[in-house]
Write a protein that holds these residues in place. Structure first.
Motif, PDB file in Angstrom:
ATOM      1  N   ALA B 177       4.954  47.985   7.384  1.00 48.14           N
ATOM      2  CA  ALA B 177       4.734  46.484   7.042  1.00 48.14           C
ATOM      3  C   ALA B 177       4.506  46.097   8.697  1.00 48.14           C
ATOM      4  O   ALA B 177       3.540  45.046   8.457  1.00 48.14           O
ATOM      5  CB  ALA B 177       6.043  45.990   6.695  1.00 48.14           C
ATOM      6  N   ASN B 178       4.978  46.285   9.506  1.00 44.68           N
ATOM      7  CA  ASN B 178       4.601  45.678  10.815  1.00 44.68           C
ATOM      8  C   ASN B 178       3.429  45.721  11.322  1.00 44.68           C
ATOM      9  O   ASN B 178       2.603  45.001  11.775  1.00 44.68           O
ATOM     10  CB  ASN B 178       5.603  45.967  12.046  1.00 44.68           C
ATOM     11  N   LEU B 180       0.696  46.421   9.076  1.00 45.43           N
ATOM     12  CA  LEU B 180      -0.139  45.799   8.306  1.00 45.43           C
ATOM     13  C   LEU B 180      -0.224  44.248   8.583  1.00 45.43           C
ATOM     14  O   LEU B 180      -1.359  44.148   8.452  1.00 45.43           O
ATOM     15  CB  LEU B 180       0.774  45.958   6.797  1.00 45.43           C
ATOM     16  N   VAL B 181       0.798  43.765   8.824  1.00 44.91           N
ATOM     17  CA  VAL B 181       0.607  42.274   9.123  1.00 44.91           C
ATOM     18  C   VAL B 181      -0.015  41.962  10.577  1.00 44.91           C
ATOM     19  O   VAL B 181      -0.633  41.044  10.754  1.00 44.91           O
ATOM     20  CB  VAL B 181       2.114  41.344   8.997  1.00 44.91           C
ATOM     21  N   ASP B 184      -3.688  42.233   9.540  1.00 46.10           N
ATOM     22  CA  ASP B 184      -3.978  41.468   8.553  1.00 46.10           C
ATOM     23  C   ASP B 184      -4.666  42.444   7.339  1.00 46.10           C
ATOM     24  O   ASP B 184      -5.830  41.963   7.106  1.00 46.10           O
ATOM     25  CB  ASP B 184      -4.683  40.136   8.810  1.00 46.10           C
ATOM     26  N   SER B 186      -4.971  45.167   4.135  1.00 50.62           N
ATOM     27  CA  SER B 186      -4.373  45.419   2.782  1.00 50.62           C
ATOM     28  C   SER B 186      -3.798  46.400   2.965  1.00 50.62           C
ATOM     29  O   SER B 186      -4.158  47.566   3.687  1.00 50.62           O
ATOM     30  CB  SER B 186      -5.404  45.204   1.627  1.00 50.62           C
ATOM     31  N   ASN B 206      12.914  47.593   8.179  1.00 52.11           N
ATOM     32  CA  ASN B 206      12.522  46.173   8.007  1.00 52.11           C
ATOM     33  C   ASN B 206      13.368  45.514   7.057  1.00 52.11           C
ATOM     34  O   ASN B 206      12.870  44.624   6.066  1.00 52.11           O
ATOM     35  CB  ASN B 206      11.250  46.196   7.566  1.00 52.11           C
ATOM     36  N   GLY B 253       6.388  39.727  -1.898  1.00 53.84           N
ATOM     37  CA  GLY B 253       5.980  39.824  -0.697  1.00 53.84           C
ATOM     38  C   GLY B 253       7.106  39.879   0.271  1.00 53.84           C
ATOM     39  O   GLY B 253       6.715  39.515   1.765  1.00 53.84           O
ATOM     40  N   LEU B 256       6.480  41.858   3.717  1.00 56.47           N
ATOM     41  CA  LEU B 256       5.610  41.255   4.637  1.00 56.47           C
ATOM     42  C   LEU B 256       6.131  40.240   5.395  1.00 56.47           C
ATOM     43  O   LEU B 256       5.956  40.077   6.574  1.00 56.47           O
ATOM     44  CB  LEU B 256       4.099  41.068   3.923  1.00 56.47           C
ATOM     45  N   ASN B 257       6.852  39.447   4.611  1.00 60.26           N
ATOM     46  CA  ASN B 257       7.363  38.035   5.287  1.00 60.26           C
ATOM     47  C   ASN B 257       8.571  38.533   6.305  1.00 60.26           C
ATOM     48  O   ASN B 257       8.442  38.026   7.507  1.00 60.26           O
ATOM     49  CB  ASN B 257       8.082  37.273   4.228  1.00 60.26           C
ATOM     50  N   ARG B 260       6.487  39.984   9.454  1.00 62.41           N
ATOM     51  CA  ARG B 260       5.600  39.053  10.108  1.00 62.41           C
ATOM     52  C   ARG B 260       6.711  37.948  10.736  1.00 62.41           C
ATOM     53  O   ARG B 260       6.451  37.832  12.047  1.00 62.41           O
ATOM     54  CB  ARG B 260       5.287  37.689   8.951  1.00 62.41           C
ATOM     55  N   ASN B 263       7.473  40.709  14.053  1.00 59.61           N
ATOM     56  CA  ASN B 263       6.370  40.534  15.024  1.00 59.61           C
ATOM     57  C   ASN B 263       6.262  39.141  15.572  1.00 59.61           C
ATOM     58  O   ASN B 263       6.006  39.300  16.732  1.00 59.61           O
ATOM     59  CB  ASN B 263       5.056  40.970  14.151  1.00 59.61           C
TER      60      ASN B 263
END
Lengths: 350, 350, 350, 350
Positions: B177-178, B180-181, B184, B186, B206, B253, B256-257, B260, B263
């Motif tokens: 996830a880290n 991916l974000v 940016d 998919s 995460n 999501g 992802l949050n 984010r 990060n």
């Protein structure tokens, strides 16, 4: 009316609550947290074993297979009952973790090894020197896969045979609490005082989410456990949540109370079946499982009424003469209710 | 101020709550429950991979080692970075699960394999026919152990090299996830569209309690995964609780949050350090970890003030000249706060 | 009078001479020499199997264990007789080479698997899905450890059962020549035409120094054999000397002649015992071994007179009532003489 | 003119003759014969090691991999040179026999581990506790794969580093005799007096047909060797023929004489090359192999003239500029003649 397995139940509310309490803040990972330390100490106290080493894992197969791996060599035999979980239900995990040990199968009623059968199996193995697989260890499942229980004296009898051949003894205690309350024995009486070297001390089936403690009574045998656990992917990073489950499970004797309840439900079920014309008990219902034969028609009725359980063995068929008896395995848990049992009995009786 | 690891954090409240909701009633065990089915479907949707197979396990080491085991033979090489988690932090789990594969180490800055170094390593392996270990698979860690990130294009570049030698590609996404974000990108762009065959999709670091999904994009490779998982003790009986974590992690999501946030905290920390005289960044802080050198005196001050983190490598000593720079690894997580970062920076600045 | 085993004999003179002839000059190592190529072709011709792949190793255990390793997965079962060499005399080699397969033991007289017992054992295994060890392969020992022989029809009957479950079939032919001449069958009839996929074709016990050929009738299964052989240390550098033994063994039907002699000696011995008051045959002496019971006093007399053989099982004692019958295993070889047999019979008769 | 390897040679005539002598009569199998006992005693005498245990196997890979398996745990590292035979030429046999150990590669010129590089590699491994592979053992190849030799002092220097970390030391002595005569050292000086715990004592490359002795100086480490050897299929039934080779090899110092000859041939070759314009030596030719660079045109001439050897590394091409130097590996053996060398040199010189 779910009697399929004790692991179809959820988590006891006390244990779920403990997960929430354990969630506060940052703590060291991989078991270096205070809760883990405390629960290990608590297990040593409960087992009256101040020298024991304790390791938490999340599944019973991990507990058993890692225990076997520290007790036997790859070229040696694990003596266990023909119906032991390690033989029948772990897809060869003991073979994988030990590097290829051989499970030598011992007979006996109700999935309990008969002492003389164990002695013969050990004596027969490794007679030919280097050509044969060597004698490795003995594994005792308590409670057994047939719902029976070894008393501490019976465990000691098997352990003595093991000792005659200098073999260590493992107990698969996935249902240890159920066995213990059935015998009204203390943890120490059932384990190290009866000759057990390593115990898989189950929590999952008895109300936890996923935690088992491996209790190693002789700390010298613990040396490689930690490395094997990590190498097998069974060391949890957020280890506090294993510890929290186990701590709550032990607190105030919750583990024993949950098992008493499950056993009592099984006893109620067994009594009800004994009083049901056409139903017979296949194994003595000493712990939380009942194996019973009753007519096919009653099975059809019960299942149509929503009862969930396994025919045991699986390959019995609901198609056939209505009066023919089929055998069911009915497992009770901490979550089983009297109402479920009474409803089930009513369905069977028709 | 705990920057020791992202796994010293607890569980995100949404995910903890989901465990409670999943606790109602009896459900089938071992993954046959509706929640498991739903979460597998959701992952297929998120990855735009309707044919993918999904398996849940509880630890990252299990996810990685089982993935390697289905992708390579025992007599073949796993090509990975010299600092990959599978090489340095799993006590030889890949070797155990694969039956003795050899990890062939590839160099590159910031724990990212340099493409030409990967090509050379593969070409060099297995040249001598049966005498050598054969070429097996490539494993890419994203985000890397140094806090850097491969973009989808960079992943595709490595995958093409693997394809030139007909090798499958695994991604260790403990911090997927880290990564991916940070890009940016998919999920599909970062994985199967970039040539990845199997992903270890991390949840634990995460914000989950203990769950990782192995996503197998080519279902033909899934055949043996289930058996290997069971045999390794990694199939959970109360599987609904793995599924519940993962379902909540994905919902809306959240995953992802959380990433984010982690990060962003690392970026704030890195910016603060960049503006601190005497502090330098050792690796580009692209995900949730910051590697930074600053004077020993500032380390002593920070640790006295309660900051927790590792000197990296471990064998640096707090004893020595006060001005000498020591390198720290500082990991942020979903639970890191701005206040913690600011307090840490204040300590470092003195 | 050495009947301890066929491997206490030496090397047939023709084969020893062939080693000397093979010694001339330099030749490529590791099997790339012309003699190896020729012997592989010769085996294909003898077995009427132009597509077969042939690999030489030096021991029967290597031949068997490597064969098992290419035919089954680590999580699957090898079905064999309870007294098979792979179960009782290889110190767990199949478990080691396969990565932990489970040997599931099948009963039957004279160390021959009873067809229905085999079918039951297979059907019983792997019924529980991922929880159980899966069905892997069938291994047939011919001639058996009890000196009996499966006819081609009997082999085909077992193979058909294996095929019903989609399982490959291995034949442990450490004494293949003895079985073949006992049945007056062709190599093809006894193997691939009867459903055998891989044969361990023994040379050592029948007059070679140390060589066995693994004959893989379906070449697709050969892919990994070479790598497994090398990885197990069983690829010889001076491979020509394995090839030379095997070439000489096959030349002019020497292998069949040596086996005919050994079988004839066993028949003479069995006839003599049948005509000896107090002696009885325990198994049908169809190949080169005779299992016979006769009084303890006669054993004492025979051993005092220099006869060498094993009491079978080992744990019978020469101390005890003189008339009590004890069972002996008496193995004849290419080197056994009529004089030895007659001398032995004279001792037994007293 | 075959310099491809020392294992393309045949068997020294004295050793071949010994096989014939050993062939008389029946003897106990599996190493219980008098010849085996005698050769084990002789090795103890030659190594001045009355407590040592000796085991014969037929291949160098078996000797090395079994030695590693008794010296290290599956979760530990084997420290060896990047070009060691166990790393590059055994298809992962050490990983297979040990159950998945990791080979940690050490640099150094001429395939000799540089002491400081060894110390760094050991110190770097296992620093992170249970997360890392542990420190296991050190393996020293003597003579090296580059034809260089460690002196006893150099071996002792590496052993001391191993001792600092409590690690046992293995010597891969596939070319032990060549190393010994190069140093004019005694067997004891080169091994246990220099800190070696287990030696793979090679016979095959130096004139035997296929035999290596594993010499275990500390008998406590021998306990499991026998079982591992059997389980790996490396216990020969007609064991007398391994013993006969080794006995003849040792008799009257034959082994040293054969190695002296091979080394002398390599020295003659190296001297001739040193005196050849355009040819240079790549490694010091201390044992029986010469690594030399000379122009492509001379390679084409030599190979057209019948010289057999490997370009080293393999992937050099005979197509290209005629003056460009290519590196050859030229191995001499007990069977190499002065005439072959002179003919080769004449071809190179053109």
């Amino acid at each position: 009316m779910n009697f399929a397995s004790d692991n179809t139940s959820g988590v006891a509310p006390q244990i779920l609550a403990a997960l929430g309490r354990a969630n506060a803040g940052h703590v060291p990972s991989y078991g270096a947290d205070p809760l883990t330390e405390a629960v290990e100490a608590e297990i040593r106290t409960i087992f009256e074993a101040p020298e024991a080493r304790v390791f938490l894992v999340a599944t019973g197969t991990a507990a058993n297979a890692l225990s076997c791996a520290i007790l036997t060599d790859p070229w040696a035999a694990i003596f266990c009952h023909r119906n032991a979980h390690i033989e029948e239900d772990e897809c060869g995990a003991p073979e994988f973790f030990t590097g290829g040990s051989k499970l030598v199968l011992v007979d006996g009623e109700h999935a309990k090894m008969a002492p003389e059968a164990l002695r013969r199996a050990i004596a027969h193995t490794g007679r030919g020197g280097v050509h044969n697989v060597q004698r490795g260890m003995v594994s005792i499942t308590n409670a057994t896969e047939a719902g029976a229980v070894y008393t501490p004296d019976e465990v000691a009898q098997l352990s003595e045979i093991a000792r005659d051949f200098h073999l260590p003894v493992h107990m698969d205690g996935a249902r240890f609490a159920n066995a213990l309350v059935a015998c009204d024995a203390s943890p120490a009486e059932m384990t190290w005082r009866a000759g057990v070297d390593v115990l898989s001390f189950g929590g999952t089936k008895n109300g936890c989410m996923g935690v088992e403690a491996v209790v190693i009574f002789d700390p010298a045998r613990a040396a490689e456990f930690e490395l094997r656990r990590k190498r097998a992917g069974h060391l949890f990073s957020k280890h506090r949540f294993l510890a929290a489950q186990m701590a709550s499970y032990l607190e105030g004797g919750l583990w024993l109370n949950l098992a008493r309840h499950a056993n009592a439900m099984a006893a109620r079920l067994a009594e009800g079946l004994a009083a049901t014309p056409g139903a017979t008990l296949v194994h003595p219902p000493q712990a939380n499982a009942v194996f019973t034969a009753f007519p096919r028609a009653a099975h059809i009725r019960a299942q149509a009424g929503g009862a969930q359980y396994y025919l045991w063995p699986f390959d019995q068929s609901l198609a056939g003469p209505p009066e023919e008896p089929l055998v069911a395995r009915l497992v009770c848990s901490w979550a089983t209710t009297e109402a479920e049992i009474d409803a089930f009995l009513a369905l069977v009786r028709g």
